[in-house]
Design an enzyme around this catalytic site. Structure first.
Site, PDB file in Angstrom:
ATOM      1  N   ASP A 106     -48.553  60.963 -94.861  1.00  0.00           N
ATOM      2  CA  ASP A 106     -47.438  60.515 -95.688  1.00  0.00           C
ATOM      3  C   ASP A 106     -47.658  59.073 -96.123  1.00  0.00           C
ATOM      4  OD1 ASP A 106     -46.985  59.712 -92.943  1.00  0.00           O
ATOM      5  OD2 ASP A 106     -44.987  59.069 -93.552  1.00  0.00           O
ATOM      6  N   GLU A 172     -45.020  59.128 -90.487  1.00  0.00           N
ATOM      7  CA  GLU A 172     -45.224  57.818 -89.870  1.00  0.00           C
ATOM      8  C   GLU A 172     -44.504  56.732 -90.648  1.00  0.00           C
ATOM      9  OE1 GLU A 172     -47.027  53.953 -88.904  1.00  0.00           O
ATOM     10  OE2 GLU A 172     -47.001  54.970 -90.838  1.00  0.00           O
TER      11      GLU A 172
END
Length: 469
Positions: A106, A172
């Protein structure tokens, strides 16, 4: 000759050649991944994160090294479904160790596209850098693992004994909210002797860094109230303390005159650092003319081993909407970096106690939305750490630096808690010009190549038992 018994020099040469030959394909696959706007924040379309996860799944399956690669989602402590992450597991043969490889797919939002020199999600090579959101943080980490595994497979053969686990996280950049439940659910598939976290940086493009210290972090909101409602400043100003005055006085109590943290109970870690020129650091930080550095001691000690407090947001009337009134309520968001060696719960208690004890004029204060992540210290004398330093030295052909990071990676504490016997190695694919989280993020391709080679060397040597010697 059994390729697993190659002499050390031949092994290094073969891995070096394989990594070099694989770079065009690695860059192409990294570019494809960058094109997917996998922003994990709640306000963004989760379909893009799912598409990114599916893409990484295919990359891992294409290695042919894993019996299965699965995408999973788990709920966080508040019952919110987390973003999709991936788990791949290749069991070790008897007598061989296991390594878990971590990265995240991500990315941060791109921000204002007008501040980018190239389109945020159209990978663009300029000189020796690949530009695009996530090109470094941390899609380069994903590809560094995959490319290192492919080099290992092609040089040692597919039947090597090392166990390999891969965990590619999907949130994250959104706080790793479901990280702990994810680890707990897949503990058997992710348990390892060593864990490589490819999500850090290097001192420069020619020097590798093994991150040996991370500051912890606690964030919270402070709300200050002094009035039932706003009043005309001409009617009551000068006698009635407004919330803005009280908040300014409270916030100022966080620091000494030179900008050092003044909160009783927050500690400083003691460790040696190499001297760094303050003038060079000022240039790196792009300080404006005449602006002074804060705190004291060596620059890197201030960044790595001392606590810091930053006010990152204020809810207050904007200048455009300012009226002649006394504010009744002001709210701020505070981020405090905790020195390695301090328990984050103790730090959070010290901060909350300080806020309540320093509320001026009897103002009502509330601390809310507390979030915490522990600091991290590496045992650099551990066998895996020593082997990684040696592998970095050979891959980069220079002495690696043992660095700290002023920032925090809170999920490291989850790894420590779930796998207390594993050595955790935080490696980097970034450099000071990467601009992670900022406009014009980029990945230096020479750094990427050397990072891949260092990891491939480590994996080959680790499975040969060199860490135990």
């Amino acid at each position: 000759m059994n390729e697993q018994n190659l002499p050390a020099d031949d092994l290094e040469r073969a891995l070096r050649d394989r990594v070099e030959l694989g770079m065009p394909a690695t860059i192409a696959r990294l570019s494809d991944l960058v094109r997917i706007p996998s922003v994990s924040w709640d306000a963004f379309d989760p379909a893009h994160v799912r598409a990114s996860a599916e893409h990484v799944k295919q990359l891992l399956e294409d290695t042919g090294m894993f019996p299965k690669v699965e995408i999973h989602q788990h709920e966080d402590a508040e019952g919110r479904l987390g973003q999709p992450g991936l788990v791949a597991h290749r069991p070790a043969r008897e007598g061989f160790p296991t390594v878990t490889l971590y990265a995240h797919h991500d990315v941060q939002p791109e921000g204002n596209p007008e501040t980018w020199n190239t389109p945020p999600y159209e990978p663009t090579i300029i000189g020796d850098r690949l530009y695009g959101r996530g090109s470094s943080d941390d899609k380069a980490g994903v590809l560094s693992h995959i490319a290192a595994l492919e080099a290992l497979r092609d040089v040692l053969g597919e039947d090597f004994g090392l166990g390999i686990n891969v965990f590619i996280e999907g949130e994250e950049e959104n706080g790793s909210r479901s990280f702990a439940p994810f680890l707990a659910a897949h503990a058997d598939e992710l348990r390892a002797d060593a864990i490589i976290v490819a999500d850090s940086d290097n001192p420069d493009t020619e020097t590798p860094g093994l991150t040996v210290a991370l500051r912890g972090n606690t964030t919270f909101d402070i709300t200050v109230r002094t009035l039932e409602h706003a009043w005309h400043s001409g009617m009551f100003g000068g006698a009635v303390p407004d919330a803005m005055l009280a908040m300014i006085r409270l916030l100022n109590s966080f620091w000494t005159e030179d900008g050092s943290v003044a909160v009783e109970g927050l500690i400083t870690h003691s460790a040696e650092v190499e001297a760094r020129s303050e003038d060079e650091f000022r240039k790196e930080a792009e300080l404006l003319d005449g602006v002074q550095l804060i705190s004291s001691g060596p620059v890197d000690a201030r960044l790595w081993y001392q606590p810091s407090i930053t006010v990152t947001g204020i809810d207050a009337p904007t200048v455009a909407n300012a009226s002649n009134t006394l504010s009744s309520e002001i709210k701020v968001h505070v981020s405090c970096r905790i020195a390695p060696g301090q328990d984050v719960d103790a730090a959070a208690e010290a901060l909350e106690r300080h806020v309540r004890e320093h509320a001026p004029f009897g103002a009502h204060v509330e601390v809310s939305n507390l979030d915490k992540g522990n600091a991290f210290l590496v045992d650099v004398d551990g066998p895996a750490a020593q082997l990684m330093l040696a592998s970095m030295r050979d891959a980069w052909e220079t002495e690696p630096a043992k660095t700290g990071i002023g920032g925090s990676i809170p999920f490291i504490a989850d790894f420590v808690r779930e796998f207390p016997d594993a050595e955790i190695l935080v490696t980097g694919i970034e450099d000071p010009q990467t601009m992670a989280h900022s406009p014009n993020e980029s990945q230096h391709l020479g750094v990427l190549r050397r990072a891949i080679l260092a990891e491939a060397l480590f994996l080959a040597r680790y499975q040969r038992g060199e860490a135990a010697r």
